[in-house]
Design an enzyme around this catalytic site. Sequence first.
Site, PDB file in Angstrom:
ATOM      1  N   TYR A  52      -6.662   6.883  -0.439  1.00  0.00           N
ATOM      2  CA  TYR A  52      -6.321   8.297  -1.367  1.00  0.00           C
ATOM      3  C   TYR A  52      -4.928   9.246  -1.072  1.00  0.00           C
ATOM      4  O   TYR A  52      -4.762   9.706  -2.067  1.00  0.00           O
ATOM      5  CB  TYR A  52      -7.530   9.201  -0.241  1.00  0.00           C
ATOM      6  CG  TYR A  52      -7.783  10.308  -0.765  1.00  0.00           C
ATOM      7  CD1 TYR A  52      -8.759  10.865  -1.579  1.00  0.00           C
ATOM      8  CD2 TYR A  52      -7.070  11.496   0.197  1.00  0.00           C
ATOM      9  CE1 TYR A  52      -9.062  12.234  -1.795  1.00  0.00           C
ATOM     10  CE2 TYR A  52      -7.895  13.222  -0.292  1.00  0.00           C
ATOM     11  CZ  TYR A  52      -8.164  13.122  -1.263  1.00  0.00           C
ATOM     12  OH  TYR A  52      -8.226  14.433  -1.488  1.00  0.00           O
ATOM     13  N   LYS A  93      -2.474  10.776  -4.215  1.00  0.00           N
ATOM     14  CA  LYS A  93      -2.562  12.043  -3.962  1.00  0.00           C
ATOM     15  C   LYS A  93      -0.742  12.372  -3.787  1.00  0.00           C
ATOM     16  O   LYS A  93       0.005  13.142  -4.457  1.00  0.00           O
ATOM     17  CB  LYS A  93      -3.233  12.820  -2.625  1.00  0.00           C
ATOM     18  CG  LYS A  93      -4.306  12.629  -3.104  1.00  0.00           C
ATOM     19  CD  LYS A  93      -4.371  13.348  -4.143  1.00  0.00           C
ATOM     20  CE  LYS A  93      -6.344  13.980  -4.958  1.00  0.00           C
ATOM     21  NZ  LYS A  93      -6.941  13.985  -5.686  1.00  0.00           N
TER      22      LYS A  93
HETATM   23  P1  NAP Z   1     -16.118  16.331  -5.537  1.00  0.00           P
HETATM   24  O1  NAP Z   1     -17.080  17.650  -5.180  1.00  0.00           O
HETATM   25  O2  NAP Z   1     -16.432  14.723  -5.172  1.00  0.00           O
HETATM   26  O3  NAP Z   1     -16.033  16.725  -7.448  1.00  0.00           O
HETATM   27  C1  NAP Z   1     -15.451  15.764  -7.993  1.00  0.00           C
HETATM   28  C2  NAP Z   1     -15.921  15.741  -9.283  1.00  0.00           C
HETATM   29  O4  NAP Z   1     -14.938  14.662 -10.203  1.00  0.00           O
HETATM   30  C3  NAP Z   1     -16.839  15.315  -9.616  1.00  0.00           C
HETATM   31  O5  NAP Z   1     -17.408  15.474 -10.618  1.00  0.00           O
HETATM   32  C4  NAP Z   1     -16.860  14.124 -10.102  1.00  0.00           C
HETATM   33  O6  NAP Z   1     -18.276  13.335 -10.579  1.00  0.00           O
HETATM   34  C5  NAP Z   1     -16.040  13.773 -10.886  1.00  0.00           C
HETATM   35  N1  NAP Z   1     -15.599  12.776 -11.356  1.00  0.00           N
HETATM   36  C6  NAP Z   1     -15.230  11.875 -10.487  1.00  0.00           C
HETATM   37  N2  NAP Z   1     -14.749  10.402 -10.477  1.00  0.00           N
HETATM   38  C7  NAP Z   1     -14.353  10.605 -12.201  1.00  0.00           C
HETATM   39  C8  NAP Z   1     -14.018   9.454 -13.071  1.00  0.00           C
HETATM   40  N3  NAP Z   1     -13.226   8.422 -12.899  1.00  0.00           N
HETATM   41  N4  NAP Z   1     -14.243  10.573 -14.211  1.00  0.00           N
HETATM   42  C9  NAP Z   1     -14.123  11.837 -14.613  1.00  0.00           C
HETATM   43  N5  NAP Z   1     -15.157  12.886 -13.411  1.00  0.00           N
HETATM   44  C10 NAP Z   1     -14.831  12.473 -12.124  1.00  0.00           C
HETATM   45  O7  NAP Z   1     -15.016  16.852  -5.427  1.00  0.00           O
HETATM   46  P2  NAP Z   1     -14.475  17.799  -4.916  1.00  0.00           P
HETATM   47  O8  NAP Z   1     -13.633  18.240  -3.717  1.00  0.00           O
HETATM   48  O9  NAP Z   1     -14.904  19.014  -5.691  1.00  0.00           O
HETATM   49  O10 NAP Z   1     -12.601  17.893  -4.874  1.00  0.00           O
HETATM   50  C11 NAP Z   1     -12.401  18.312  -6.486  1.00  0.00           C
HETATM   51  C12 NAP Z   1     -10.113  17.713  -5.970  1.00  0.00           C
HETATM   52  O11 NAP Z   1      -9.811  17.851  -5.032  1.00  0.00           O
HETATM   53  C13 NAP Z   1     -10.003  15.885  -5.634  1.00  0.00           C
HETATM   54  O12 NAP Z   1      -9.530  15.390  -6.652  1.00  0.00           O
HETATM   55  C14 NAP Z   1      -9.621  16.111  -4.201  1.00  0.00           C
HETATM   56  O13 NAP Z   1      -9.014  14.807  -4.094  1.00  0.00           O
HETATM   57  C15 NAP Z   1      -8.850  17.286  -4.199  1.00  0.00           C
HETATM   58  N6  NAP Z   1      -9.071  17.624  -2.906  1.00  0.00           N
HETATM   59  C16 NAP Z   1     -10.064  18.238  -2.240  1.00  0.00           C
HETATM   60  C17 NAP Z   1     -10.400  18.455  -0.858  1.00  0.00           C
HETATM   61  C18 NAP Z   1     -11.600  19.310  -0.586  1.00  0.00           C
HETATM   62  O14 NAP Z   1     -11.069  19.264   1.044  1.00  0.00           O
HETATM   63  N7  NAP Z   1     -12.759  18.974  -0.464  1.00  0.00           N
HETATM   64  C19 NAP Z   1      -8.790  18.632  -0.657  1.00  0.00           C
HETATM   65  C20 NAP Z   1      -7.608  18.289  -1.067  1.00  0.00           C
HETATM   66  C21 NAP Z   1      -7.586  17.935  -1.847  1.00  0.00           C
HETATM   67  P3  NAP Z   1     -19.470  12.870 -10.080  1.00  0.00           P
HETATM   68  O15 NAP Z   1     -20.611  14.548  -9.360  1.00  0.00           O
HETATM   69  O16 NAP Z   1     -20.317  12.356 -10.495  1.00  0.00           O
HETATM   70  O17 NAP Z   1     -19.258  12.472  -8.958  1.00  0.00           O
END
Ligand code: NAP
Length: 247
Positions: free
Chosen positions: A154, A158
């Site tokens: 990861y 990133k």
């Molecule tokens: P999340 O709740 O897991 O949502 C991710 C979304 O991406 C889900 O709807 C997922 O679909 C979709 N997805 C997964 N694989 C995919 C693919 N191959 N093609 C298209 N869509 C896909 O994650 P989040 O926390 O909202 O995170 C969003 C972004 O922010 C990510 O890039 C994550 O790395 C980044 N981020 C998050 C945090 C945090 O603390 N949450 C911190 C830093 C960065 P499904 O519903 O089918 O899984």
Amino acid sequence: MSLEGKVALVTGSGRGIGREIALLLAGRGVDLVITDIDEASAVKAAEEVKEKGRKAIAVKSDVSNAADVEALFKKAVDEFGRLDILVNNAGITRDTLLVRMKEEDWDAVLAVNLKGAFLCTRAAAKIMMRQRSGRIINISSVIGLMGNVGQANYSASKAGLLGLTKSAARELAPRGVTVNAVTPGFIQTDMTANLPEEVKTSLMNAVPMKKLGEPRDVAELIAFLAGNGADYITGQVIGVDGGMVMS
Ligand code: NAP
């Protein structure tokens, strides 16, 4: 800083941070291409955008699949005739210690988080260069800056996004397209809810503000970067992390 009438495509916008970004942009007058690997959640989020009085289409697409991405951007242009904002948000984790990490864990995370952003950026750049305007915003992470135990895949994906951001920013700047990255810290979503308790505690200890961020905190920064107030900002990496990383 009006976003009224602009068109945005947010990957992984069926739930979590992506959905919040889409809804906040819709509230500021943006029409949306909602795309997710999960069709049902994309359709639901698109309905929520329409309830805010904006146009939206829901497209099932796997960002790591080149044919899916090509079809996705074709549908976006067929529907709206233009694309102003791309948010590369779709991301996954496959956490485990480095010595136990399977090649599949590495490949899966790099394919979605990094190759996915490359495929979408390339497709959007072709449209935006013709328009001589556009905003591309990549959702990286503090983990791409700091590293983290159990997240070599990861973290590498990133960190790679930051290189993609800066190179794309240099290439596209003369054509009126800006490319920036944001590095969220510890944000309350399903992705962080599933972390082991000890990981959550150690992450929280590293946040000077001593609280989790909300998806809305990230979405507000995206809306700023998408608007006219950010006209002269490109190639930057901007944190939204409660002070976790200070450079
Ligand atoms: P999340 O709740 O897991 O949502 C991710 C979304 O991406 C889900 O709807 C997922 O679909 C979709 N997805 C997964 N694989 C995919 C693919 N191959 N093609 C298209 N869509 C896909 O994650 P989040 O926390 O909202 O995170 C969003 C972004 O922010 C990510 O890039 C994550 O790395 C980044 N981020 C998050 C945090 C945090 O603390 N949450 C911190 C830093 C960065 P499904 O519903 O089918 O899984």
